[in-house]
Design a protein around this motif. Structure first.
Motif, PDB file in Angstrom:
ATOM      1  N   ALA A 130       0.839  -1.205   0.000  1.00 51.26           N
ATOM      2  CA  ALA A 130       0.000   0.000   0.000  1.00 51.26           C
ATOM      3  C   ALA A 130       0.876   1.257   0.000  1.00 51.26           C
ATOM      4  O   ALA A 130       0.391   2.356  -0.246  1.00 51.26           O
ATOM      5  N   LYS A 131       2.181   1.071   0.310  1.00 52.41           N
ATOM      6  CA  LYS A 131       3.098   2.226   0.342  1.00 52.41           C
ATOM      7  C   LYS A 131       3.304   2.754  -1.070  1.00 52.41           C
ATOM      8  O   LYS A 131       3.387   1.962  -2.013  1.00 52.41           O
ATOM      9  N   PRO A 132       3.429   4.078  -1.243  1.00 51.05           N
ATOM     10  CA  PRO A 132       3.782   4.568  -2.588  1.00 51.05           C
ATOM     11  C   PRO A 132       5.239   4.191  -2.889  1.00 51.05           C
ATOM     12  O   PRO A 132       6.128   4.537  -2.104  1.00 51.05           O
ATOM     13  N   VAL A 133       5.455   3.433  -3.953  1.00 54.00           N
ATOM     14  CA  VAL A 133       6.823   2.999  -4.281  1.00 54.00           C
ATOM     15  C   VAL A 133       7.120   3.337  -5.741  1.00 54.00           C
ATOM     16  O   VAL A 133       6.235   3.264  -6.589  1.00 54.00           O
ATOM     17  N   PRO A 134       8.372   3.698  -6.030  1.00 54.51           N
ATOM     18  CA  PRO A 134       8.735   3.958  -7.427  1.00 54.51           C
ATOM     19  C   PRO A 134       8.673   2.669  -8.247  1.00 54.51           C
ATOM     20  O   PRO A 134       8.723   1.568  -7.669  1.00 54.51           O
TER      21      PRO A 134
END
Ligand SMILES: O=C(O)CCC(=O)C(=O)O
Length: 196
Positions: free
Chosen positions: A180-184
């Motif tokens: 759910a984390k924003p990741v590149p």
């Protein structure tokens, strides 16, 4: 075996890892080249009788065709960037690879479920060299039968190399779960040797 590759203490497995096999800024340049030069495809998978888009983009390059997840992959000719990377990985592992599967995880919602790389064309004890560029993602191992062994997870970093060989694919499943984390975006290459 390359001195940067450190063994993991996993029973029934032979796994080595280097967190910075290709350090930045070189790893960032490889990420950009792969984004631009690879012929990324949106494949679909059949699940519960329905065709669904795979939760990632993929590409297959190599000398041989290969079937996985019911998809028959026709080989595309090696790109120079893939040849360069193959050479570095072969030198580090001491194994030869004739194919590479690439995965592009565009966001944290792209993923790969539990599986092992145990297709018959890979042979009994395949050496799989897995190279990573871009965003960091968790990677987990789960033993197929031993419930006393807890799943084991760690982070695949930009420029890292994970080498799985010996009995690893026979005994362990692996996955890249959604986050759910924003990741590149992240690019993964798994070099394999496919027998005809
Ligand atoms: O993206 C990853 O690190 C996993 C790739 C993988 O498991 C595979 O290609 O079989």
């Amino acid at each position: 075996m390359h001195s940067q590759l450190k063994p993991f203490n996993l029973p029934d497995a032979e796994v080595y890892f280097s967190a910075d096999f290709i350090p930045a800024p070189e790893s960032n340049l490889y990420f950009d080249r792969l984004m631009q030069e690879v012929n990324w495809q949106q494949e679909s998978i059949k699940m519960f009788g329905r065709n669904l888009p795979m939760p990632r983009l993929t590409a297959w390059y190599g000398d041989r065709s290969y079937t996985y997840s019911g998809l028959h992959n026709k080989p595309q000719l090696w790109l120079p960037v893939l040849q360069e990377l193959r050479q570095q990985v072969e030198q580090a592992s001491g194994h030869k690879y004739n194919s590479v599967l690439l995965n592009l995880y565009r966001t944290g919602q792209d993923s790969m479920g539990w599986h092992s790389d145990n297709e018959p064309e890979l042979g009994q004890q395949p050496s799989i060299a897995s190279l990573n560029f871009g965003g960091e993602r968790r990677f987990a191992f789960k033993h197929r039968t031993r419930k006393d062994l807890k799943p084991f997870a760690f982070t695949l970093t930009n420029g890292s190399l994970l080498l799985m060989q010996g009995p690893t694919q026979h005994h362990w499943l692996h996955q890249v779960p959604k986050t759910a984390k924003p990741v590149p975006p992240r690019i993964n290459l798994t070099f394999r040797c496919v027998n005809s």
